[in-house]
Scaffold this motif. Sequence first.
Motif, PDB file in Angstrom:
ATOM      1  N   MET A 803       0.806  -1.210   0.000  1.00  0.00           N
ATOM      2  CA  MET A 803       0.000   0.000   0.000  1.00  0.00           C
ATOM      3  C   MET A 803       0.844   1.267   0.000  1.00  0.00           C
ATOM      4  O   MET A 803       0.297   2.368  -0.026  1.00  0.00           O
ATOM      5  CB  MET A 803      -0.941   0.009   1.218  1.00  0.00           C
ATOM      6  CG  MET A 803      -1.998  -1.084   1.221  1.00  0.00           C
ATOM      7  SD  MET A 803      -3.091  -1.078  -0.220  1.00  0.00           S
ATOM      8  CE  MET A 803      -3.778   0.557  -0.154  1.00  0.00           C
ATOM      9  N   ASN A 804       2.151   1.143   0.047  1.00  0.00           N
ATOM     10  CA  ASN A 804       3.026   2.316   0.037  1.00  0.00           C
ATOM     11  C   ASN A 804       4.206   2.102  -0.908  1.00  0.00           C
ATOM     12  O   ASN A 804       5.363   2.071  -0.494  1.00  0.00           O
ATOM     13  CB  ASN A 804       3.532   2.618   1.449  1.00  0.00           C
ATOM     14  CG  ASN A 804       4.305   3.935   1.523  1.00  0.00           C
ATOM     15  OD1 ASN A 804       4.169   4.800   0.660  1.00  0.00           O
ATOM     16  ND2 ASN A 804       5.120   4.086   2.549  1.00  0.00           N
ATOM     17  N   PRO A 805       3.904   1.945  -2.217  1.00  0.00           N
ATOM     18  CA  PRO A 805       4.985   1.745  -3.185  1.00  0.00           C
ATOM     19  C   PRO A 805       5.815   3.019  -3.349  1.00  0.00           C
ATOM     20  O   PRO A 805       5.327   4.127  -3.093  1.00  0.00           O
ATOM     21  CB  PRO A 805       4.243   1.402  -4.479  1.00  0.00           C
ATOM     22  CG  PRO A 805       2.907   2.075  -4.332  1.00  0.00           C
ATOM     23  CD  PRO A 805       2.584   2.001  -2.870  1.00  0.00           C
ATOM     24  N   GLU A 806       7.049   2.836  -3.764  1.00  0.00           N
ATOM     25  CA  GLU A 806       7.924   4.000  -3.949  1.00  0.00           C
ATOM     26  C   GLU A 806       7.409   4.899  -5.060  1.00  0.00           C
ATOM     27  O   GLU A 806       7.427   6.128  -4.950  1.00  0.00           O
ATOM     28  CB  GLU A 806       9.343   3.521  -4.264  1.00  0.00           C
ATOM     29  CG  GLU A 806      10.346   4.653  -4.437  1.00  0.00           C
ATOM     30  CD  GLU A 806      11.742   4.147  -4.705  1.00  0.00           C
ATOM     31  OE1 GLU A 806      12.639   4.979  -4.972  1.00  0.00           O
ATOM     32  OE2 GLU A 806      11.958   2.925  -4.650  1.00  0.00           O
ATOM     33  N   SER A 807       6.937   4.281  -6.149  1.00  0.00           N
ATOM     34  CA  SER A 807       6.429   5.051  -7.290  1.00  0.00           C
ATOM     35  C   SER A 807       4.940   5.323  -7.100  1.00  0.00           C
ATOM     36  O   SER A 807       4.144   4.394  -6.903  1.00  0.00           O
ATOM     37  CB  SER A 807       6.656   4.270  -8.589  1.00  0.00           C
ATOM     38  OG  SER A 807       6.080   4.943  -9.685  1.00  0.00           O
ATOM     39  N   LYS A 808       4.560   6.589  -7.132  1.00  0.00           N
ATOM     40  CA  LYS A 808       3.163   6.982  -6.974  1.00  0.00           C
ATOM     41  C   LYS A 808       2.739   7.877  -8.134  1.00  0.00           C
ATOM     42  O   LYS A 808       3.540   8.642  -8.655  1.00  0.00           O
ATOM     43  CB  LYS A 808       2.957   7.717  -5.645  1.00  0.00           C
ATOM     44  CG  LYS A 808       3.292   6.891  -4.403  1.00  0.00           C
ATOM     45  CD  LYS A 808       3.014   7.689  -3.145  1.00  0.00           C
ATOM     46  CE  LYS A 808       3.510   6.972  -1.902  1.00  0.00           C
ATOM     47  NZ  LYS A 808       2.860   5.681  -1.688  1.00  0.00           N
ATOM     48  N   CYS A 809       1.456   7.761  -8.503  1.00  0.00           N
ATOM     49  CA  CYS A 809       0.913   8.570  -9.594  1.00  0.00           C
ATOM     50  C   CYS A 809       0.049   9.691  -9.023  1.00  0.00           C
ATOM     51  O   CYS A 809      -0.732   9.473  -8.098  1.00  0.00           O
ATOM     52  CB  CYS A 809       0.076   7.707 -10.534  1.00  0.00           C
ATOM     53  SG  CYS A 809       0.975   6.322 -11.267  1.00  0.00           S
ATOM     54  N   GLU A 810       0.179  10.866  -9.597  1.00  0.00           N
ATOM     55  CA  GLU A 810      -0.618  12.007  -9.145  1.00  0.00           C
ATOM     56  C   GLU A 810      -0.797  12.986 -10.299  1.00  0.00           C
ATOM     57  O   GLU A 810       0.164  13.301 -11.002  1.00  0.00           O
ATOM     58  CB  GLU A 810       0.071  12.712  -7.973  1.00  0.00           C
ATOM     59  CG  GLU A 810      -0.680  13.944  -7.478  1.00  0.00           C
ATOM     60  CD  GLU A 810       0.073  14.697  -6.396  1.00  0.00           C
ATOM     61  OE1 GLU A 810      -0.248  15.882  -6.172  1.00  0.00           O
ATOM     62  OE2 GLU A 810       0.997  14.111  -5.792  1.00  0.00           O
ATOM     63  N   VAL A 811      -2.018  13.430 -10.476  1.00  0.00           N
ATOM     64  CA  VAL A 811      -2.291  14.514 -11.430  1.00  0.00           C
ATOM     65  C   VAL A 811      -2.947  15.664 -10.680  1.00  0.00           C
ATOM     66  O   VAL A 811      -2.393  16.746 -10.567  1.00  0.00           O
ATOM     67  CB  VAL A 811      -3.213  14.051 -12.582  1.00  0.00           C
ATOM     68  CG1 VAL A 811      -3.495  15.218 -13.540  1.00  0.00           C
ATOM     69  CG2 VAL A 811      -2.544  12.922 -13.358  1.00  0.00           C
ATOM     70  N   TRP A 812      -4.143  15.431 -10.140  1.00  0.00           N
ATOM     71  CA  TRP A 812      -4.882  16.498  -9.461  1.00  0.00           C
ATOM     72  C   TRP A 812      -4.787  16.347  -7.947  1.00  0.00           C
ATOM     73  O   TRP A 812      -4.808  15.267  -7.423  1.00  0.00           O
ATOM     74  CB  TRP A 812      -6.350  16.465  -9.882  1.00  0.00           C
ATOM     75  CG  TRP A 812      -6.518  16.649 -11.358  1.00  0.00           C
ATOM     76  CD1 TRP A 812      -6.932  15.715 -12.266  1.00  0.00           C
ATOM     77  CD2 TRP A 812      -6.246  17.837 -12.115  1.00  0.00           C
ATOM     78  NE1 TRP A 812      -6.949  16.231 -13.529  1.00  0.00           N
ATOM     79  CE2 TRP A 812      -6.524  17.551 -13.474  1.00  0.00           C
ATOM     80  CE3 TRP A 812      -5.790  19.113 -11.789  1.00  0.00           C
ATOM     81  CZ2 TRP A 812      -6.375  18.473 -14.493  1.00  0.00           C
ATOM     82  CZ3 TRP A 812      -5.637  20.036 -12.804  1.00  0.00           C
ATOM     83  CH2 TRP A 812      -5.930  19.718 -14.141  1.00  0.00           C
TER      84      TRP A 812
END
Length: 812
Positions: A803-812
Amino acid sequence: MDCLNSIHMTRYKHTGFKDEDSLSCGTVQLTEGISTSATHIRYHTRGSLWRTRTSLEKVLLIILACLLVITLLLTCLLTSSKNNYKIQISNINQQTIQGHQTNHGQLTGADQQYCFTAPCIHASSDILKGLDQSVDPCENFYEYACNGWVKENPIPEGKPMWGTFAKLEQHNQLIVKNALAKVEEDLKSKAEKKAKIYYESCMDSEDVIEKLGAEPMINLLTKLGGWNLTHSGFNLSKWNLQKSLQEVQNRYNMGGLFNWEVGEDDRNSSRHIIQIDQGGLTLPTRDYYLNITGHAKILDAYEEYMVKVASLLDPTITDINGTIRPQVKEIIQFETRLAAIFSPAEQRRDEERMYHNMSLADLDEKAPFISWTDYFSDAFKQVGKKITSKEIVVVYAPEYLQNLTVIIREYNGTKKGQIALSNYVMWQTVKSLTPSLSREFRDAYKPLRKVLIGSDGGEETWRYCVQETSNVLGFAVAAMFVRLNNASKPKPLAEKIISEVREAFKENLKHLDWMDAETRKAAMEKADGISDMIGYPDYILKPKQLDEKYAGLAVRRDEYFSNNIRVNQFNLKKNLEKLNQPVNKSEWGMTPHTVNAYYTPTKNQIVFPAGILQRPFFDINNPTSLNLGAMGVIMGHELTHAFDDEGREYDTKGNLNRWWKNATIERFKQKTACFRKQYDKYEINNKHVNGIQTLGENMADNGGLRAAYHAYLKWEAEQLQKNATNGNSIVETMLPLPGLNLTHRQLFFVSFAQVWCSVVTEEATNLLIEKDSHTPAKYRVIGSLSNFKEFSEQFGCKPNTYMNPESKCEVW
């Protein structure tokens, strides 16, 4: 329209245009609140029971008390050890809570610091039932939040899926059923009386419907020129495609070959325009036709269904294999040809590329398998509108229509091909109306339904009829629902939450380094320009206005089949009348008792019907953490749709318009690529989620979560400030819930996740992965939370856990 939840499996239904009654995409259940007050233990000073005890009794009682204390201490130690990943309530909250009392049933003193109001106890109970505390929330938060719910909620018999939406929908159906059971004198409008009559015509299955059997359909087929699979008067020498389509589609509002309607012009959303798109498949997705190896059972079941219906319509045709089956195979083969020229859903996400406006004269030249000018002239003459070859239309699938022209010419070139074409067109009518016939016709669909979604149905007749009545006279039904359910009560708090979530979304816009200043300013304006509609439109409680909506629709008892024909024709005319009329920006596209929500890009509008403003999604007495975690995220989800990969193409006024800077568009696409890759990796039943097909919904889930959580943090800070200003006067909704070792920040995330607790059959899951724009529920939770660092902070998730991967996606 972008809906929160489009999981909605129904039988084949009669078609209708997208007026207010025909758009719905969700499900629904209400959990009743408890009204008991907290229990207080009192010590009596008069007649002490201790003094009356014998010495032996006193010794035994002392030993029992000691054992009880030891047991409680051991339980606390074990619980503390088992849940060492949970973060305790912050010192500032503890200091605020300690030593205070309220007038709402809280116990007093430092040892009694929980919320014991009825809503708090009820909320705590519901949450506990859903949790599986044996699961580490940092390893799989969906299982942690939902395993308990799944264990206690097996899929009911005959259903392909079961979840919080479906449970609430069932409750709402019961409210509607009770309303429809009222005597006519108690109903407030003619429209409501029509709803009652329609419902009763549907319920009359043991009398008129069963006695009539196939007769209503045979009579209709005869009027339409006959179906070659039955003895209903078909004559190939008198048949041609243009005439057949105009009769079936322009008189009876049936489907086939393509879809069209009068809708809001994407480039000028203040006006209506004719819109044309690909269409004409019976099975839910093109892949069912093209991937024969993977879907052989479905195609076989589809063939058997069509054969069964044809034989039920005309039992005199005994040579099924020699007469019916070959023609059925030809219909399926033709639909397969259509599927091959269909554009997949993932290729239809760029609204600007899909929009092609042209005159009917141009369309006649590009796709001349029919005369489009004659076709639309024939349609609109029934509402007194004249159409010429100069009429401008919007075509969303020009290549499909051009390829369709090639196929039609091929089929029209032979007698066998013409028969196949005529059979296909008439089948579109037959399969749309078989649910309006006797039970044996409805039962014929069960085997196909079983292979499609893992369930053959079998719901109570009254539920089916309530749903059908809602589809037909949805706003008349909603008027009854609103009055019985006190649906105006949640509106003020809902409006407040929307405002807070919007402000949090706008605040986040300020920190987006990939967006240029000019585009950011325009985005702020668009966010401010999003209008919201909550609960229900006021006119439904005004009998005269409600009656005007359904004026011209005739509904009669003992005529269920004919009622549905008249509904089709009524919806068609209402849609045709919109051409050249101004757009009503306050028109609802979803009935108010629906458990769902939606965003309309051409109106730049978010809508939250009364049906969803109920437990477990929303309760005015709930702690703010729960309301924002559930309903706040839903509101943020719909708001974010205004800025997803499709919604961002529309400006503040709802017009398709390139208002972003090119460099910002490129950086946006780079950001969205992260989501595509992330969701592509999720797998269920050995099938991968389609990251492109689900992109808009995934962005909305992630953006809605962020906006709602930041809105909660702001609310929390304001309350703590008020506490300090008012001398630490306790805030009831900040007290921890009893029985839960969770802070309110943690409860926010639990509330979000438990909205999506659900159980789905393998077949329905496969269909959703192939067709739906939403990611399966499990990964809607996991995907959003694993991208959100604040979630990991609150649950103490170590880096590189699931639930806490190093790579995270974010746009808004």
